[in-house]
Motif scaffolding. Structure first.
Motif, short mmCIF file in Angstrom:
data_model
loop_
_atom_site.label_atom_id
_atom_site.label_comp_id
_atom_site.label_asym_id
_atom_site.label_seq_id
_atom_site.Cartn_x
_atom_site.Cartn_y
_atom_site.Cartn_z
N HIS A 41 -14.71 -0.62 28.66
CA HIS A 41 -15.04 -1.88 29.33
C HIS A 41 -14.06 -2.98 28.92
N TRP A 42 -13.79 -3.05 27.63
CA TRP A 42 -12.85 -4.05 27.12
C TRP A 42 -11.42 -3.75 27.57
N CYS A 43 -11.00 -2.50 27.44
CA CYS A 43 -9.63 -2.12 27.85
C CYS A 43 -9.41 -2.42 29.33
N ARG A 44 -10.39 -2.08 30.16
CA ARG A 44 -10.27 -2.31 31.60
C ARG A 44 -10.20 -3.80 31.90
N ALA A 45 -11.01 -4.59 31.22
CA ALA A 45 -11.02 -6.03 31.45
C ALA A 45 -9.69 -6.66 31.06
N CYS A 46 -9.14 -6.24 29.93
CA CYS A 46 -7.84 -6.77 29.51
C CYS A 46 -6.75 -6.40 30.51
N ASP A 47 -6.75 -5.15 30.96
CA ASP A 47 -5.77 -4.70 31.94
C ASP A 47 -5.90 -5.49 33.24
N ASP A 48 -7.13 -5.71 33.68
CA ASP A 48 -7.36 -6.46 34.92
C ASP A 48 -6.90 -7.91 34.78
N LEU A 49 -7.18 -8.53 33.63
CA LEU A 49 -6.74 -9.90 33.42
C LEU A 49 -5.22 -10.00 33.45
N ALA A 50 -4.56 -9.03 32.83
CA ALA A 50 -3.10 -9.06 32.75
C ALA A 50 -2.45 -8.85 34.11
N ASP A 51 -3.09 -8.03 34.97
CA ASP A 51 -2.47 -7.66 36.25
C ASP A 51 -3.10 -8.32 37.46
N GLY A 52 -4.09 -9.18 37.26
CA GLY A 52 -4.74 -9.82 38.40
C GLY A 52 -5.44 -8.81 39.29
N GLN A 53 -6.12 -7.84 38.66
CA GLN A 53 -6.78 -6.77 39.40
C GLN A 53 -8.30 -6.82 39.24
N ASP A 54 -8.95 -5.98 40.01
CA ASP A 54 -10.40 -5.77 39.88
C ASP A 54 -10.62 -4.28 39.66
N HIS A 55 -10.89 -3.91 38.41
CA HIS A 55 -11.07 -2.51 38.04
C HIS A 55 -9.90 -1.63 38.49
N GLY A 56 -8.71 -2.17 38.25
CA GLY A 56 -7.51 -1.40 38.52
C GLY A 56 -7.02 -1.43 39.95
N HIS A 64 -0.96 -18.08 35.29
CA HIS A 64 -0.47 -18.51 33.97
C HIS A 64 -0.60 -17.35 33.00
N PRO A 65 0.33 -16.38 33.09
CA PRO A 65 0.20 -15.16 32.28
C PRO A 65 0.17 -15.42 30.79
N GLY A 66 0.98 -16.37 30.32
CA GLY A 66 0.99 -16.66 28.89
C GLY A 66 -0.36 -17.15 28.39
N LYS A 67 -0.98 -18.02 29.16
CA LYS A 67 -2.30 -18.53 28.79
C LYS A 67 -3.35 -17.43 28.87
N THR A 68 -3.19 -16.55 29.85
CA THR A 68 -4.12 -15.43 29.99
C THR A 68 -4.07 -14.52 28.77
N ILE A 69 -2.85 -14.19 28.32
CA ILE A 69 -2.70 -13.34 27.14
C ILE A 69 -3.26 -14.04 25.90
N ALA A 70 -2.99 -15.34 25.78
CA ALA A 70 -3.50 -16.10 24.62
C ALA A 70 -5.03 -16.08 24.60
N ALA A 71 -5.66 -16.27 25.75
CA ALA A 71 -7.12 -16.24 25.83
C ALA A 71 -7.65 -14.85 25.50
N MET A 72 -6.96 -13.82 25.95
CA MET A 72 -7.33 -12.45 25.66
C MET A 72 -7.31 -12.19 24.14
N ARG A 73 -6.25 -12.66 23.50
CA ARG A 73 -6.14 -12.49 22.04
C ARG A 73 -7.27 -13.23 21.32
N MET A 74 -7.54 -14.46 21.76
CA MET A 74 -8.55 -15.28 21.10
C MET A 74 -9.94 -14.65 21.21
N MET A 75 -10.31 -14.21 22.42
CA MET A 75 -11.63 -13.63 22.60
C MET A 75 -11.76 -12.29 21.88
N THR A 76 -10.67 -11.52 21.86
CA THR A 76 -10.69 -10.24 21.14
C THR A 76 -10.87 -10.48 19.65
#
Length: 311
Positions: A41-56, A64-76
Protein backbone atom coordinates in the motif's frame (compact mmCIF):
# COMPACT_ATOMS: atom_id res chain seq x y z
CA UNK A 1 -7.27 4.48 11.59
CA UNK A 2 -6.79 1.14 13.34
CA UNK A 3 -4.77 -1.76 11.96
CA UNK A 4 -7.82 -3.71 10.75
CA UNK A 5 -9.01 -0.79 8.61
CA UNK A 6 -5.50 -0.15 7.31
CA UNK A 7 -5.35 -3.79 6.19
CA UNK A 8 -8.68 -3.39 4.36
CA UNK A 9 -7.38 -0.27 2.59
CA UNK A 10 -4.18 -2.10 1.71
CA UNK A 11 -6.03 -5.13 0.35
CA UNK A 12 -8.08 -2.88 -1.92
CA UNK A 13 -4.90 -1.16 -3.10
CA UNK A 14 -3.12 -4.35 -4.14
CA UNK A 15 -6.22 -5.70 -5.87
CA UNK A 16 -6.49 -2.48 -7.91
CA UNK A 17 -2.79 -2.02 -8.51
CA UNK A 18 -1.45 -5.49 -9.23
CA UNK A 19 -3.59 -8.53 -9.88
CA UNK A 20 -0.42 -10.63 -10.15
CA UNK A 21 0.87 -9.67 -6.72
CA UNK A 22 -2.63 -9.90 -5.25
CA UNK A 23 -2.97 -13.51 -6.42
CA UNK A 24 0.48 -14.48 -5.21
CA UNK A 25 -0.07 -12.83 -1.82
CA UNK A 26 -2.99 -15.15 -1.07
CA UNK A 27 -0.49 -17.98 -0.71
CA UNK A 28 1.10 -16.36 2.36
CA UNK A 29 0.04 -17.12 5.91
CA UNK A 30 -2.55 -14.63 7.21
CA UNK A 31 -0.04 -12.57 9.17
CA UNK A 32 2.50 -12.39 6.36
CA UNK A 33 -0.22 -11.66 3.81
CA UNK A 34 -1.53 -8.70 5.78
CA UNK A 35 1.96 -7.33 6.29
CA UNK A 36 2.72 -7.71 2.58
CA UNK A 37 -0.46 -5.77 1.75
CA UNK A 38 0.48 -3.00 4.19
CA UNK A 39 3.93 -2.66 2.65
CA UNK A 40 2.50 -2.74 -0.89
CA UNK A 41 0.00 0.00 0.00
CA UNK A 42 2.81 2.39 0.90
CA UNK A 43 5.02 1.43 -2.06
CA UNK A 44 2.12 1.87 -4.48
CA UNK A 45 1.18 5.24 -3.00
CA UNK A 46 4.75 6.54 -3.25
CA UNK A 47 5.03 5.35 -6.85
CA UNK A 48 1.70 6.97 -7.73
CA UNK A 49 2.70 10.27 -6.11
CA UNK A 50 5.99 10.30 -7.99
CA UNK A 51 4.41 9.51 -11.38
CA UNK A 52 1.04 11.25 -11.12
CA UNK A 53 -0.77 7.92 -11.41
CA UNK A 54 -3.69 6.10 -9.85
CA UNK A 55 -2.62 2.59 -8.86
CA UNK A 56 -0.09 2.48 -11.63
CA UNK A 57 -2.36 3.80 -14.37
CA UNK A 58 -2.52 7.09 -16.27
CA UNK A 59 0.91 8.66 -15.85
CA UNK A 60 0.67 12.47 -15.76
CA UNK A 61 2.94 15.43 -15.10
CA UNK A 62 3.57 16.16 -11.43
CA UNK A 63 3.43 19.91 -10.93
CA UNK A 64 6.03 20.19 -8.16
CA UNK A 65 8.03 16.95 -8.11
CA UNK A 66 10.62 18.21 -5.63
CA UNK A 67 7.95 19.16 -3.12
CA UNK A 68 6.18 15.85 -3.70
CA UNK A 69 9.34 13.89 -2.90
CA UNK A 70 10.00 16.05 0.17
CA UNK A 71 6.47 15.41 1.46
CA UNK A 72 6.89 11.69 0.78
CA UNK A 73 10.09 11.62 2.83
CA UNK A 74 8.52 13.59 5.68
CA UNK A 75 5.43 11.39 5.98
CA UNK A 76 7.50 8.21 5.69
CA UNK A 77 9.85 9.39 8.44
CA UNK A 78 6.92 10.26 10.70
CA UNK A 79 5.25 6.91 10.10
CA UNK A 80 8.49 4.99 10.61
CA UNK A 81 8.90 6.76 13.94
CA UNK A 82 5.50 5.47 15.07
CA UNK A 83 3.53 8.66 14.49
CA UNK A 84 0.03 8.64 12.97
CA UNK A 85 0.04 10.73 9.77
CA UNK A 86 -3.66 10.48 8.91
CA UNK A 87 -2.62 9.22 5.46
CA UNK A 88 -3.53 5.49 5.24
CA UNK A 89 -0.68 4.26 3.00
CA UNK A 90 1.93 5.92 5.20
CA UNK A 91 0.28 4.75 8.40
CA UNK A 92 0.23 1.25 6.87
CA UNK A 93 3.99 1.50 6.40
CA UNK A 94 4.37 2.64 9.99
CA UNK A 95 2.56 -0.48 11.22
CA UNK A 96 4.55 -2.97 9.14
CA UNK A 97 7.85 -1.18 9.82
CA UNK A 98 7.26 -1.45 13.55
CA UNK A 99 6.11 -5.08 13.40
CA UNK A 100 8.95 -6.28 11.16
CA UNK A 101 11.74 -3.92 12.25
CA UNK A 102 12.25 -2.51 8.75
CA UNK A 103 15.25 -0.16 8.87
CA UNK A 104 14.60 3.38 7.73
CA UNK A 105 17.50 3.35 5.25
CA UNK A 106 15.58 0.91 3.02
CA UNK A 107 12.63 3.32 2.85
CA UNK A 108 15.00 6.22 2.20
CA UNK A 109 16.76 4.28 -0.56
CA UNK A 110 13.43 3.54 -2.26
CA UNK A 111 12.40 7.19 -2.20
CA UNK A 112 15.82 8.08 -3.65
CA UNK A 113 14.73 6.19 -6.76
CA UNK A 114 11.63 8.33 -7.13
CA UNK A 115 13.80 11.42 -6.62
CA UNK A 116 15.85 10.33 -9.64
CA UNK A 117 12.69 10.21 -11.74
CA UNK A 118 11.70 13.64 -10.43
CA UNK A 119 14.96 15.00 -11.87
CA UNK A 120 14.36 13.29 -15.26
CA UNK A 121 17.46 11.21 -14.59
CA UNK A 122 18.56 8.60 -17.13
CA UNK A 123 21.08 5.78 -16.64
CA UNK A 124 24.36 6.27 -18.45
CA UNK A 125 25.68 2.75 -17.94
CA UNK A 126 24.46 -0.74 -17.13
CA UNK A 127 25.74 -0.18 -13.58
CA UNK A 128 23.45 2.86 -13.31
CA UNK A 129 20.53 0.76 -14.52
CA UNK A 130 21.06 -1.83 -11.79
CA UNK A 131 21.38 0.82 -9.13
CA UNK A 132 18.13 2.47 -10.22
CA UNK A 133 16.42 -0.94 -10.12
CA UNK A 134 17.78 -1.41 -6.60
CA UNK A 135 16.31 1.88 -5.45
CA UNK A 136 12.80 1.38 -6.81
CA UNK A 137 12.47 -2.41 -6.50
CA UNK A 138 15.46 -4.13 -4.89
CA UNK A 139 14.73 -2.26 -1.68
CA UNK A 140 11.18 -3.61 -1.78
CA UNK A 141 12.57 -7.13 -2.18
CA UNK A 142 14.67 -6.62 0.94
CA UNK A 143 11.72 -5.22 2.90
CA UNK A 144 9.52 -8.12 1.80
CA UNK A 145 12.16 -10.57 3.00
CA UNK A 146 11.97 -8.95 6.44
CA UNK A 147 8.16 -9.19 6.28
CA UNK A 148 8.56 -12.93 5.65
CA UNK A 149 10.76 -13.35 8.72
CA UNK A 150 14.27 -13.15 7.26
CA UNK A 151 16.76 -11.76 9.76
CA UNK A 152 18.32 -8.40 8.96
CA UNK A 153 21.66 -10.11 9.67
CA UNK A 154 21.19 -12.64 6.86
CA UNK A 155 22.83 -10.63 4.12
CA UNK A 156 22.97 -13.55 1.67
CA UNK A 157 19.19 -13.98 1.68
CA UNK A 158 18.66 -10.21 1.50
CA UNK A 159 20.93 -10.10 -1.55
CA UNK A 160 18.77 -12.78 -3.19
CA UNK A 161 15.64 -10.83 -2.26
CA UNK A 162 17.18 -7.76 -3.85
CA UNK A 163 17.84 -9.85 -6.97
CA UNK A 164 14.12 -10.62 -7.18
CA UNK A 165 13.32 -6.91 -7.05
CA UNK A 166 15.84 -6.30 -9.83
CA UNK A 167 14.30 -9.07 -11.94
CA UNK A 168 10.81 -7.58 -11.52
CA UNK A 169 11.96 -4.04 -12.35
CA UNK A 170 13.97 -5.13 -15.39
CA UNK A 171 10.85 -6.89 -16.68
CA UNK A 172 8.86 -3.69 -16.08
CA UNK A 173 11.43 -1.65 -18.00
CA UNK A 174 11.40 -4.09 -20.91
CA UNK A 175 7.59 -4.04 -21.02
CA UNK A 176 7.22 -0.26 -20.74
CA UNK A 177 9.88 1.06 -23.14
CA UNK A 178 7.32 2.66 -25.45
CA UNK A 179 5.07 3.96 -22.64
CA UNK A 180 8.07 5.47 -20.85
CA UNK A 181 9.35 7.07 -24.05
CA UNK A 182 5.97 8.71 -24.62
CA UNK A 183 6.25 10.18 -21.10
CA UNK A 184 9.77 11.48 -21.83
CA UNK A 185 11.57 8.78 -19.87
CA UNK A 186 14.18 6.23 -20.90
CA UNK A 187 15.71 3.55 -18.70
CA UNK A 188 17.82 1.91 -21.39
CA UNK A 189 21.45 2.84 -20.62
CA UNK A 190 22.64 5.75 -22.75
CA UNK A 191 25.82 3.81 -23.53
CA UNK A 192 23.78 0.95 -25.00
CA UNK A 193 21.81 3.36 -27.15
CA UNK A 194 24.95 5.11 -28.41
CA UNK A 195 26.54 1.78 -29.31
CA UNK A 196 23.36 0.87 -31.24
CA UNK A 197 23.14 4.24 -33.00
CA UNK A 198 19.79 5.09 -31.37
CA UNK A 199 18.91 8.68 -30.43
CA UNK A 200 17.24 8.43 -26.99
CA UNK A 201 15.10 11.49 -27.74
CA UNK A 202 13.66 9.81 -30.84
CA UNK A 203 13.52 6.30 -29.48
CA UNK A 204 10.32 5.17 -31.20
CA UNK A 205 11.20 6.23 -34.73
CA UNK A 206 10.66 3.34 -37.19
CA UNK A 207 14.35 3.22 -38.15
CA UNK A 208 15.24 2.37 -34.53
CA UNK A 209 12.87 -0.56 -34.18
CA UNK A 210 15.28 -3.43 -34.94
CA UNK A 211 17.96 -2.04 -32.63
CA UNK A 212 15.37 -1.40 -29.94
CA UNK A 213 14.07 -4.98 -30.10
CA UNK A 214 17.61 -6.24 -29.46
CA UNK A 215 17.98 -3.93 -26.47
CA UNK A 216 14.62 -4.97 -25.04
CA UNK A 217 15.66 -8.61 -25.42
CA UNK A 218 18.90 -7.80 -23.62
CA UNK A 219 16.93 -6.41 -20.69
CA UNK A 220 14.76 -9.54 -20.64
CA UNK A 221 17.85 -11.76 -20.53
CA UNK A 222 19.21 -9.78 -17.58
CA UNK A 223 15.86 -10.17 -15.82
CA UNK A 224 16.22 -13.93 -16.28
CA UNK A 225 19.67 -13.92 -14.65
CA UNK A 226 18.38 -12.16 -11.53
CA UNK A 227 15.24 -14.30 -11.46
CA UNK A 228 17.39 -17.45 -11.37
CA UNK A 229 19.43 -16.06 -8.49
CA UNK A 230 16.32 -15.08 -6.54
CA UNK A 231 14.93 -18.59 -6.81
CA UNK A 232 17.88 -19.87 -4.79
CA UNK A 233 17.09 -17.46 -1.97
CA UNK A 234 13.44 -18.52 -1.91
CA UNK A 235 14.52 -21.97 -0.70
CA UNK A 236 15.35 -20.45 2.69
CA UNK A 237 11.82 -19.16 3.30
CA UNK A 238 8.97 -20.92 5.16
CA UNK A 239 6.92 -23.11 2.83
CA UNK A 240 3.95 -20.79 2.22
CA UNK A 241 6.20 -17.77 1.71
CA UNK A 242 8.43 -19.82 -0.59
CA UNK A 243 5.39 -20.82 -2.66
CA UNK A 244 4.14 -17.24 -2.88
CA UNK A 245 7.55 -15.87 -3.88
CA UNK A 246 8.07 -18.56 -6.50
CA UNK A 247 4.57 -17.91 -7.88
CA UNK A 248 5.24 -14.17 -8.21
CA UNK A 249 8.66 -14.94 -9.69
CA UNK A 250 7.12 -17.21 -12.31
CA UNK A 251 4.34 -14.76 -13.19
CA UNK A 252 6.75 -11.86 -13.68
CA UNK A 253 9.34 -14.06 -15.33
CA UNK A 254 6.71 -15.14 -17.83
CA UNK A 255 6.09 -11.48 -18.70
CA UNK A 256 9.77 -11.02 -19.58
CA UNK A 257 9.74 -14.26 -21.56
CA UNK A 258 6.58 -13.22 -23.41
CA UNK A 259 8.16 -9.87 -24.28
CA UNK A 260 11.23 -11.58 -25.68
CA UNK A 261 9.09 -14.03 -27.65
CA UNK A 262 6.90 -11.22 -29.03
CA UNK A 263 9.57 -10.05 -31.48
CA UNK A 264 9.00 -6.39 -30.71
CA UNK A 265 5.24 -6.43 -30.20
CA UNK A 266 5.81 -4.92 -26.76
CA UNK A 267 6.74 -1.68 -28.53
CA UNK A 268 3.21 -1.45 -29.94
CA UNK A 269 1.09 -2.88 -27.13
CA UNK A 270 1.36 -3.78 -23.47
CA UNK A 271 2.26 -7.42 -22.93
CA UNK A 272 0.15 -9.34 -20.44
CA UNK A 273 -0.05 -12.95 -19.35
CA UNK A 274 -3.48 -14.57 -19.21
CA UNK A 275 -5.33 -15.62 -16.05
CA UNK A 276 -4.82 -19.22 -17.10
CA UNK A 277 -1.08 -18.65 -17.47
CA UNK A 278 -0.92 -17.04 -14.03
CA UNK A 279 -2.82 -19.95 -12.49
CA UNK A 280 -0.38 -22.28 -14.21
CA UNK A 281 2.52 -20.37 -12.68
CA UNK A 282 0.97 -20.72 -9.22
CA UNK A 283 0.52 -24.48 -9.64
CA UNK A 284 4.02 -24.86 -11.05
CA UNK A 285 5.39 -22.89 -8.11
CA UNK A 286 3.76 -25.36 -5.71
CA UNK A 287 5.85 -28.15 -7.19
CA UNK A 288 8.96 -25.98 -7.12
CA UNK A 289 8.34 -25.05 -3.48
CA UNK A 290 8.39 -28.72 -2.51
CA UNK A 291 11.94 -29.17 -3.78
CA UNK A 292 15.15 -27.23 -3.24
CA UNK A 293 16.21 -24.94 -6.08
CA UNK A 294 19.52 -25.81 -7.73
CA UNK A 295 22.34 -23.85 -6.12
CA UNK A 296 23.69 -20.95 -8.12
CA UNK A 297 26.28 -18.45 -6.96
CA UNK A 298 25.92 -14.72 -7.57
CA UNK A 299 29.20 -14.33 -9.40
CA UNK A 300 28.94 -11.63 -12.04
CA UNK A 301 25.70 -10.17 -10.72
CA UNK A 302 25.38 -6.61 -9.46
CA UNK A 303 25.23 -6.32 -5.69
CA UNK A 304 23.59 -3.71 -3.49
CA UNK A 305 26.94 -3.28 -1.71
CA UNK A 306 27.97 -1.29 -4.81
CA UNK A 307 25.27 1.34 -4.24
CA UNK A 308 26.60 4.88 -4.53
CA UNK A 309 25.00 8.29 -4.71
CA UNK A 310 23.69 8.79 -8.24
CA UNK A 311 24.19 12.33 -9.55
Amino acid sequence: MNRKNLVLHARNSIERGSKSFARASKLFSKQTRERAWLLYHWCRACDDLADGQDHGHGMSTVAHPGKTIAAMRMMTARAHGGEQTGNPPFDAFGVVAQECHIPKYLADDMIDGFALDARDWRPETEEDLYQYCYHVAGTVGCMMALVMGVSSRDQEILDRACDLGLAFQLANIARDVAEDAQAGRCYLPQKWLAESGVDPDHLLQPENRDALVLLVNRICDLAGDYEASARVGAASLPFRSRWAVLAATGIYGDIARAIRKSGGASLERRIYTSKGKKLGSILKALGQALFSAPQRDRQGLWTRARTTRLA
